[in-house]
Design a protein around this motif. Sequence first.
Motif, mmCIF file in Angstrom:
data_model
loop_
_atom_site.group_PDB
_atom_site.id
_atom_site.type_symbol
_atom_site.label_atom_id
_atom_site.label_comp_id
_atom_site.label_asym_id
_atom_site.label_seq_id
_atom_site.Cartn_x
_atom_site.Cartn_y
_atom_site.Cartn_z
ATOM 1 N N UNK A 243 0.599 -1.306 -0.180
ATOM 2 C CA UNK A 243 -0.101 0.104 -0.008
ATOM 3 C C UNK A 243 1.079 1.316 0.210
ATOM 4 N N UNK A 244 2.074 1.152 0.760
ATOM 5 C CA UNK A 244 2.606 2.157 1.284
ATOM 6 C C UNK A 244 3.399 3.255 -0.514
ATOM 7 N N UNK A 245 3.569 1.682 -0.632
ATOM 8 C CA UNK A 245 4.774 1.733 -2.186
ATOM 9 C C UNK A 245 4.006 2.625 -3.355
ATOM 10 N N UNK A 246 2.407 1.452 -3.212
ATOM 11 C CA UNK A 246 1.730 1.818 -4.339
ATOM 12 C C UNK A 246 1.216 3.922 -4.963
ATOM 13 N N UNK A 247 1.355 4.148 -3.532
ATOM 14 C CA UNK A 247 0.764 5.789 -3.596
ATOM 15 C C UNK A 247 1.945 6.665 -3.366
ATOM 16 N N UNK A 248 3.561 6.186 -2.800
ATOM 17 C CA UNK A 248 4.810 6.515 -2.495
ATOM 18 C C UNK A 248 5.458 7.032 -3.738
#
Length: 403
Positions: A243-248
């Motif tokens: 989730x973090x990587x997808x949106x950052x």
Amino acid sequence: MSDDSHTPGAEHGALPHFETLAVRTQTGVSTEREHSVPLYLTSSFRFDDAEHARALFAEEVPGNIYSRYSNPNTDEFVRKLCLMERGEEGIATASGMSAVFTAIAAHVSAGDHVLSARAIFGSTHQLFTRILPKWGVSSDYADVSDPDSWERLLRPNTKAIYIETPSNPGLELIDLEWLGALARSRGIPLIVDNCFATPYLQRPLEHGASAVIHSATKFMDGQGRALGGAIVGDRAFLADCRFFARHTGPAMSAFNAWLLSKSLETLAVRMDRHCSNALTLAQHFEGHEAVASVRYPFLPSHPQYALARRQMTQGGGIVTLDLKGGLEAGRRFLDRVRLVTHSANLGDTRTIVTHPASTTHSKLTVAERQAVAISDGLIRISVGLEHVNDVIADIEQALAGTP
């Protein structure tokens, strides 16, 4: 992750050997029936219809949407690495440090705490001491030499335990079985930087770690060509990372993923040579008149030799020489090498020498460096794949110019 990859042996309920997984795990063949997996240099992917698009975004069906999220090349690299590390899930990132940051940042909030080993890479130290505190995340360092310090420094708000083993560059080891048990007993994820060992020599997930971090730039690529990172671990831990990587957006490029996946095919062969060369070199220079000490995990003089033999299959490709004469001896040595390369990288086919006190760990204070066994005269040697006698001869002549 797309669903068209092939894992050899999976249909029979058993996995083949490490080397076979590295070579034969591939993205599915296209209509062109290629033998080598093609490059998927596309930023986005087409949908069959409106319902297909909806289902993909709802994560109800597997498939690719956008290469920042997934791509057949990054999927293959991650799938292969998960099999090697025995991890449930994984993600690929643009660099090793983006993997470190993602693994930590995805699991902490303002007011949280991270407990780390003191012996860590210089940039990771900057992350813990200068970047995370800006967002209200604190950290403490525990010492390998003081096992009680780990339990003493844990807090109710500790959200992660982070370590390197062997450490960069001091080659300190941490007992994964012991620390994994401690982390599990407290319900805290243990994150292990496995860059130096690679999954060929050590698999921390089998000792209780929740996640493994890699700088694929190093031994995984093995030829100094591409940046890359990866996080592999249990499904729950990776869900937050994804989730973090997808949106950052710390995404690995399709080209780098293709290159790194191909590199994994030769990881076992290369690591065998790195390790045998490193052991031979370490044995040769132990007791040398210009060297105060030599450190290598599979050298009996290493203070954690027994632990190294227990949790690693070989000693790795890194050797350190602590030169007599300190800083000036180190500088003279670097200026005299001819065959080996003076660079800040490691894990290459070519032998590389680095002076951590003036480069990779120069931002640490003298006291901080001493606490993690980095002396002014310490030389880190990433032992390559040349004939080891040629490497030894070059280091010998370079040492001739030091006290």
